[in-house]
Design an enzyme around this catalytic site. Structure first.
Site, mmCIF file in Angstrom:
data_model
loop_
_atom_site.group_PDB
_atom_site.id
_atom_site.type_symbol
_atom_site.label_atom_id
_atom_site.label_comp_id
_atom_site.label_asym_id
_atom_site.label_seq_id
_atom_site.Cartn_x
_atom_site.Cartn_y
_atom_site.Cartn_z
ATOM 1 N N ASN A 1 0.832 -1.211 0.000
ATOM 2 C CA ASN A 1 0.000 0.000 0.000
ATOM 3 C C ASN A 1 0.866 1.261 0.000
ATOM 4 O OD1 ASN A 1 -2.386 -1.317 -0.157
ATOM 5 N ND2 ASN A 1 -3.142 -0.793 1.868
ATOM 6 N N PHE B 1 -1.388 3.024 -11.524
ATOM 7 C CA PHE B 1 -1.198 3.945 -10.394
ATOM 8 C C PHE B 1 -0.313 5.139 -10.741
ATOM 9 C CE2 PHE B 1 -3.558 2.515 -6.716
ATOM 10 C CZ PHE B 1 -4.150 1.399 -7.308
ATOM 11 N N LYS C 1 -1.933 7.734 -12.369
ATOM 12 C CA LYS C 1 -2.947 8.707 -12.799
ATOM 13 C C LYS C 1 -2.925 9.887 -11.824
ATOM 14 C CE LYS C 1 -7.252 8.994 -15.087
ATOM 15 N NZ LYS C 1 -8.490 9.411 -14.494
ATOM 16 N N GLY D 1 -4.050 13.409 -10.111
ATOM 17 C CA GLY D 1 -5.377 13.908 -9.745
ATOM 18 C C GLY D 1 -5.324 14.663 -8.435
ATOM 19 N N CYS E 1 -7.829 2.920 3.246
ATOM 20 C CA CYS E 1 -6.565 2.210 3.497
ATOM 21 C C CYS E 1 -5.276 2.995 3.261
ATOM 22 C CB CYS E 1 -6.563 0.907 2.733
ATOM 23 S SG CYS E 1 -7.753 -0.232 3.507
HETATM 24 N N1 LIG Z 1 -11.696 -1.878 2.701
HETATM 25 C C1 LIG Z 1 -10.777 -2.399 1.931
HETATM 26 O O1 LIG Z 1 -10.793 -2.225 0.723
HETATM 27 C C2 LIG Z 1 -9.654 -3.212 2.493
HETATM 28 C C3 LIG Z 1 -9.458 -3.315 3.873
HETATM 29 N N2 LIG Z 1 -8.402 -4.036 4.357
HETATM 30 C C4 LIG Z 1 -8.234 -4.179 5.799
HETATM 31 O O2 LIG Z 1 -9.228 -5.108 6.256
HETATM 32 C C5 LIG Z 1 -9.699 -4.718 7.555
HETATM 33 C C6 LIG Z 1 -11.199 -4.537 7.530
HETATM 34 O O3 LIG Z 1 -11.494 -3.437 6.702
HETATM 35 P P1 LIG Z 1 -12.984 -3.110 6.230
HETATM 36 O O4 LIG Z 1 -13.630 -4.364 5.770
HETATM 37 O O5 LIG Z 1 -12.902 -1.962 5.315
HETATM 38 O O6 LIG Z 1 -13.627 -2.680 7.639
HETATM 39 P P2 LIG Z 1 -15.098 -2.215 7.983
HETATM 40 O O7 LIG Z 1 -14.974 -1.141 8.957
HETATM 41 O O8 LIG Z 1 -15.868 -2.008 6.710
HETATM 42 O O9 LIG Z 1 -15.745 -3.513 8.692
HETATM 43 C C7 LIG Z 1 -15.310 -4.038 9.913
HETATM 44 C C8 LIG Z 1 -16.480 -4.820 10.527
HETATM 45 O O10 LIG Z 1 -16.030 -5.503 11.707
HETATM 46 C C9 LIG Z 1 -17.079 -5.495 12.663
HETATM 47 N N3 LIG Z 1 -16.518 -5.820 14.004
HETATM 48 C C10 LIG Z 1 -15.695 -5.069 14.758
HETATM 49 N N4 LIG Z 1 -15.363 -5.737 15.897
HETATM 50 C C11 LIG Z 1 -15.978 -6.941 15.843
HETATM 51 C C12 LIG Z 1 -16.015 -8.094 16.701
HETATM 52 N N5 LIG Z 1 -15.345 -8.150 17.847
HETATM 53 N N6 LIG Z 1 -16.775 -9.155 16.339
HETATM 54 C C13 LIG Z 1 -17.478 -9.125 15.180
HETATM 55 N N7 LIG Z 1 -17.461 -8.086 14.323
HETATM 56 C C14 LIG Z 1 -16.731 -7.004 14.634
HETATM 57 C C15 LIG Z 1 -17.671 -4.108 12.515
HETATM 58 O O11 LIG Z 1 -18.987 -4.036 13.051
HETATM 59 C C16 LIG Z 1 -17.640 -3.929 10.983
HETATM 60 O O12 LIG Z 1 -18.846 -4.369 10.374
HETATM 61 C C17 LIG Z 1 -8.897 -3.473 7.931
HETATM 62 O O13 LIG Z 1 -7.777 -3.866 8.663
HETATM 63 C C18 LIG Z 1 -8.463 -2.924 6.587
HETATM 64 O O14 LIG Z 1 -7.280 -2.185 6.663
HETATM 65 C C19 LIG Z 1 -7.531 -4.698 3.540
HETATM 66 C C20 LIG Z 1 -7.681 -4.643 2.171
HETATM 67 C C21 LIG Z 1 -8.760 -3.914 1.535
HETATM 68 O O1 LIG Z 2 -5.601 -2.075 1.641
HETATM 69 C C1 LIG Z 2 -6.574 -1.683 1.029
HETATM 70 O O2 LIG Z 2 -7.635 -1.334 1.532
HETATM 71 C C2 LIG Z 2 -6.591 -1.611 -0.455
HETATM 72 O O3 LIG Z 2 -6.160 -0.273 -0.804
HETATM 73 C C3 LIG Z 2 -6.171 -0.015 -2.203
HETATM 74 O O4 LIG Z 2 -7.473 -0.184 -2.744
HETATM 75 P P1 LIG Z 2 -8.613 0.966 -2.665
HETATM 76 O O5 LIG Z 2 -8.250 1.938 -1.593
HETATM 77 O O6 LIG Z 2 -9.897 0.255 -2.579
HETATM 78 O O7 LIG Z 2 -8.607 1.698 -4.070
HETATM 79 P P2 LIG Z 2 -7.500 2.116 -5.148
HETATM 80 O O8 LIG Z 2 -8.014 1.756 -6.475
HETATM 81 O O9 LIG Z 2 -6.161 1.625 -4.783
HETATM 82 O O10 LIG Z 2 -7.526 3.709 -5.030
HETATM 83 C C4 LIG Z 2 -7.106 4.362 -3.866
HETATM 84 C C5 LIG Z 2 -7.077 5.865 -4.096
HETATM 85 O O11 LIG Z 2 -6.004 6.215 -4.970
HETATM 86 C C6 LIG Z 2 -6.480 7.034 -6.034
HETATM 87 N N1 LIG Z 2 -5.666 6.751 -7.239
HETATM 88 C C7 LIG Z 2 -5.472 5.482 -7.651
HETATM 89 C C8 LIG Z 2 -4.677 5.221 -8.756
HETATM 90 C C9 LIG Z 2 -4.075 6.271 -9.455
HETATM 91 O O12 LIG Z 2 -3.340 6.106 -10.453
HETATM 92 N N2 LIG Z 2 -4.285 7.542 -9.011
HETATM 93 C C10 LIG Z 2 -5.074 7.808 -7.913
HETATM 94 O O13 LIG Z 2 -5.219 8.991 -7.532
HETATM 95 C C11 LIG Z 2 -7.946 6.657 -6.194
HETATM 96 O O14 LIG Z 2 -8.682 7.667 -6.817
HETATM 97 C C12 LIG Z 2 -8.354 6.434 -4.739
HETATM 98 O O15 LIG Z 2 -8.677 7.656 -4.130
HETATM 99 C C13 LIG Z 2 -5.247 -1.018 -2.903
HETATM 100 O O16 LIG Z 2 -5.289 -0.787 -4.309
HETATM 101 C C14 LIG Z 2 -5.661 -2.451 -2.587
HETATM 102 O O17 LIG Z 2 -4.734 -3.360 -3.171
HETATM 103 C C15 LIG Z 2 -5.672 -2.634 -1.078
HETATM 104 O O18 LIG Z 2 -6.123 -3.934 -0.749
#
Ligand SMILES: NC(=O)C1=CN([C@@H]2O[C@H](COP(=O)(O)OP(=O)(O)OC[C@H]3O[C@@H](n4cnc5c(N)ncnc54)[C@H](O)[C@@H]3O)[C@@H](O)[C@H]2O)C=CC1
Ligand SMILES: O=C(O)[C@H]1O[C@H](OP(=O)(O)OP(=O)(O)OC[C@H]2O[C@@H](n3ccc(=O)[nH]c3=O)[C@H](O)[C@@H]2O)[C@H](O)[C@@H](O)[C@@H]1O
Length: 449
Positions: free
Chosen positions: A208, A249, A251, A253, A260
């Protein structure tokens, strides 16, 4: 093999649905009763393309269920995924309280030997602490192994990413536990990289941080390109054709947002500080990103003078297209700055408006349709490149605005496209396009409707 997932946010829900789609029996557990209620009725609480249909399909097939009960959710589990949030704490570090609570919950409620899989993004050493907490809370004599399995999905294409990801990282100290997780993931056919737990934890933050660095780098090149008359889109294309650099990545803006990149870069800086290491590069990446969020506002002030009383349409509010997630969206910083300058804001987003209403400053007006936002606007800002916005913003501005002017934070159009319309166009890292008001434009009101 029975799988339980703790946390049904973006990661937990997508993981649960996709694991059930490949044939596993999955119970998803969340402490939020409203969420579980919606999910149990087959309604996805988040906007994520393809997720809802897949979820309902697997619920109907009897492979996917939801509960708020840790007892019911964990008693039959052989494998438990932790997918709870790790938000940024007030000191910039990851707040691990949800992860640690999930670990205690696991310890108290499992009834057999389990492999615990950490999907949440967690700092180095967390998985060892998770194992300690589970063991300290065990009520029976069960064997617990902990595996780090970081998630790389992107919001907006999460389901696609689950099936077509580049790699699955499995960090484990115990080869048998790693083999269990590899087997579970076999149906996806994605290459597996097995590492130590520490390396897996580091791979997630490093990935990230590197992607965030690419974005801040190209944004700095954009700022420089403007000064020398270069076009950052051409520069990025030329750079990206070098396979060592890669085209993604790059682009330019208004900076990265989302749940994240901002929190994970901040957490990695804090991790470094705790190790007495100054991660100077990453601090700069973060600083550049903060400044980048408001470059459009500065350009508007430079071009128009005072923005006091100007009606500004903000098109796109989510941090990126195809999501309703407003966490750290650039629209927040832009709206705050514009309000400070006395502008009147009318905001539009095809999906994230409801979430945005809870987050954007009081006084921001919301339009149900893009047309309503652009009509009567003095200035248009494009903040998220939703397909609908890209398709309509230019034409609607040319048709509805008295002196059409767009500040585009996502570089949605080429100079050639803009020149067909009677629109002044200011983007990022490129020269502005100033219309020749004497000229006949291809698009006129009569021709369009
Ligand atoms: N959102 C994304 O695109 C990505 C997130 N991650 C990581 O994954 C993790 C989760 O992220 P999100 O899904 O975005 O979080 P989120 O905030 O959308 O969801 C977390 C969920 O966990 C629940 N929760 C909290 N404590 C709990 C417990 N003790 N028992 C049962 N449920 C519980 C909450 O109510 C909530 O629904 C974070 O560490 C984040 O950094 C990794 C890659 C992509
Ligand atoms: O750990 C995470 O949560 C995730 O974070 C990002 O995913 P996400 O945040 O969902 O979206 P991206 O497509 O990565 O975009 C992130 C931000 O960067 C911006 N971005 C992306 C690409 C680019 O070229 N320029 C740019 O400004 C997007 O507009 C957006 O605001 C990573 O791409 C995932 O691999 C990772 O799992």
């Amino acid at each position: 093999m029975k799988i339980s997932i703790i946390g049904t946010g973006y990661v937990g829900l997508v993981t649960g649905v996709c694991l059930s789609e490949v044939g596993h029996h999955v119970t998803c557990l969340d402490i939020n009763p409203e969420k579980v209620d919606m999910l149990s009725k087959g309604i996805s609480p988040i906007y994520e393309p393809g997720l809802g249909d897949l979820m309902v399909k697997n619920m109907e097939a009897g492979r996917l269920s939801f509960t708020t009960s840790h007892i019911l959710g964990l008693k039959e589990a052989d494998v438990v995924y932790i997918a709870v949030g790790t938000p940024q704490g007030s000191d910039g570090a990851a707040n691990l309280s949800y992860v640690y609570q999930a670990a205690r919950d696991i310890g108290r409620n499992i009834t057999r030997d389990v492999v615990v899989v950490t999907k949440s993004t967690v700092p180095l050493g967390t998985n060892h602490k998770v194992k300690q907490l589970i063991t300290a809370n065990l009520e029976g004599n069960h064997c617990v192994q902990v595996v780090s399995n970081p998630e790389f999905l992107r919001e907006g294409s999460a389901v696609y990413d689950a099936f077509y990801g580049d790699r699955i990282v499995i960090g484990a100290d115990c080869p048998e536990a790693a083999a269990v997780i590899e087997e579970i993931n076999k149906p996806f056919g994605i290459p597996v990289l097995k590492t130590s737990i520490s390396s897996a934890e580091m791979i997630k933050y490093a990935s990230n941080a590197f992607l965030a660095t690419k974005i801040s780098f190209i944004n700095e090149i954009a700022n420089l390109s403007e000064k020398v008359g270069a076009d950052v889109a051409e520069v990025a294309k030329g750079m990206g054709q070098d396979a060592r650099i890669g085209s993604q990545f790059l682009k330019a803006g208004i900076g990265y947002g989302g749940s994240c990149f901002p929190k994970d870069t901040s957490a990695l800086v804090r991790i470094s500080e705790e190790l007495n290491h100054d991660f100077h590069l990453l601090r700069s990446v973060m600083e550049i990103n903060e400044n980048q969020k408001t470059v459009l506002v500065e350009k508007a002030v430079e071009r128009l003078g005072s923005l006091e009383g100007k009606r500004i349409a903000l098109l796109g509010l989510a941090f990126k297209p195809e999501t309703d997630d407003m966490r750290e969206a650039a629209s927040i910083a832009v709206a705050e700055k514009l309000m400070e300058l006395g502008a009147e804001i009318i905001a539009y987003d095809p999906v994230a408006a409801e979430n945005a209403q809870r987050i954007l400053p009081e006084g921001v007006l919301f339009a149900a349709q893009i047309e309503e936002a652009v009509k009567d606007a003095d200035v248009v800002f494009i903040l998220t490149d939703w397909k609908e916005i890209v398709e309509k913003a230019l034409i609607l501005s040319s048709l509805f605005m008295k002196n059409p002017i767009i500040f585009d934070g996502r570089n949605c159009y080429t100079e050639k496209e803009v020149k067909k319309y009677n629109v002044e166009y200011v983007s990022v890292g490129r020269m502005p396009v100033i219309p020749n008001r004497e000229k006949e434009f291809e698009v006129t009101l009569a021709a369009s409707f």
